[in-house]
Write a protein that holds these residues in place. Structure first.
Motif, PDB file in Angstrom:
ATOM      1  N   VAL A  61       0.814  -1.204  -0.077  1.00 18.53           N
ATOM      2  CA  VAL A  61       0.007  -0.039  -0.024  1.00 18.53           C
ATOM      3  C   VAL A  61       0.762   1.291   0.043  1.00 18.53           C
ATOM      4  CG1 VAL A  61      -1.800   1.156   1.225  1.00 18.53           C
ATOM      5  CG2 VAL A  61      -1.866  -1.024   1.016  1.00 18.53           C
TER       6      VAL A  61
ATOM      7  N   GLY B 108      -0.333   7.501  -5.698  1.00 25.08           N
ATOM      8  CA  GLY B 108      -1.277   8.051  -4.707  1.00 25.08           C
ATOM      9  C   GLY B 108      -2.530   7.270  -4.647  1.00 25.08           C
ATOM     10  N   CYS B 109      -2.394   5.865  -5.150  1.00 21.59           N
ATOM     11  CA  CYS B 109      -3.475   4.812  -4.944  1.00 21.59           C
ATOM     12  C   CYS B 109      -4.510   5.430  -5.490  1.00 21.59           C
ATOM     13  CB  CYS B 109      -3.638   4.561  -3.338  1.00 21.59           C
ATOM     14  SG  CYS B 109      -3.580   2.881  -3.041  1.00 21.59           S
ATOM     15  N   SER B 110      -4.235   5.847  -6.883  1.00 18.48           N
ATOM     16  CA  SER B 110      -5.523   6.380  -7.650  1.00 18.48           C
ATOM     17  C   SER B 110      -5.540   5.572  -8.816  1.00 18.48           C
ATOM     18  CB  SER B 110      -5.318   7.927  -7.719  1.00 18.48           C
ATOM     19  OG  SER B 110      -6.315   8.446  -8.705  1.00 18.48           O
TER      20      SER B 110
ATOM     21  N   ILE C  89      -3.272   2.431 -10.325  1.00 23.24           N
ATOM     22  CA  ILE C  89      -2.646   1.995  -9.115  1.00 23.24           C
ATOM     23  C   ILE C  89      -1.130   1.500  -8.968  1.00 23.24           C
ATOM     24  CG2 ILE C  89      -3.037   1.074  -6.827  1.00 23.24           C
ATOM     25  CD1 ILE C  89      -5.947   1.388  -7.357  1.00 23.24           C
TER      26      ILE C  89
ATOM     27  N   TRP D  91       2.426   1.826  -3.447  1.00 23.57           N
ATOM     28  CA  TRP D  91       1.389   2.072  -4.442  1.00 23.57           C
ATOM     29  C   TRP D  91       0.993   3.482  -4.066  1.00 23.57           C
ATOM     30  CZ3 TRP D  91      -2.038  -2.889  -4.667  1.00 23.57           C
ATOM     31  CH2 TRP D  91      -1.468  -3.654  -5.860  1.00 23.57           C
ATOM     32  N   ASN D  92       1.007   3.952  -2.875  1.00 25.76           N
ATOM     33  CA  ASN D  92       0.563   5.585  -2.461  1.00 25.76           C
ATOM     34  C   ASN D  92       1.812   6.319  -3.209  1.00 25.76           C
ATOM     35  OD1 ASN D  92      -1.945   5.528  -1.159  1.00 25.76           O
ATOM     36  ND2 ASN D  92      -0.784   4.639   0.596  1.00 25.76           N
TER      37      ASN D  92
END
Length: 88
Positions: free
Chosen positions: A31, A39-41, A54, A34-35
Motif C-alpha cells: 500500500v 497516490g493509490c489513484s 494504482i 502504491w501510494n
C-alpha cells in the motif's frame, strides 16, 4: 514468496473508485509503494513513463488480463498488481 491476497472492495456509501485494502490479507508495504507511485489513484497516468493506474502498469493495457474494466475499476487494477507481484 507468496503474497497474501487483499480484500479489494468499495466501502458502502463511498464514491465510485474508492477502494480499501483491508482484512487479514492487508499488505502495508505494498500500500505504501502504491501510494508513493500513484497516490493509490486508479486514474493516475505518469506523464514521464506512461504507466497507468494504482500499480503503475507499463503499458497500462496489460491490466486487461485481470478484467476488461481495468481502466476504470480500482479493484481490477489491484488484482492485476497483486498477480504481477506474485509472478516476480
Amino acid at each position: 514468496m507468496t503474497l497474501p491476497r487483499p480484500q479489494a472492495r468499495r466501502p458502502p456509501g463511498t464514491p465510485n473508485g474508492v477502494v480499501r485494502l483491508d482484512g487479514p490479507g492487508r499488505v502495508p508495504c505494498l500500500v505504501a509503494l502504491w501510494n508513493a507511485g500513484s497516490g493509490c489513484s486508479w486514474r493516475t497516468r505518469t506523464p514521464s513513463s506512461g504507466a497507468d493506474g494504482i500499480p503503475q502498469a507499463l503499458p497500462g493495457w496489460k491490466m486487461a488480463s485481470a478484467g476488461s474494466d481495468w481502466l476504470t475499476n480500482p479493484a481490477t487494477q489491484i488484482e492485476w498488481g497483486m498477480g504481477f507481484m506474485r509472478s516476480v
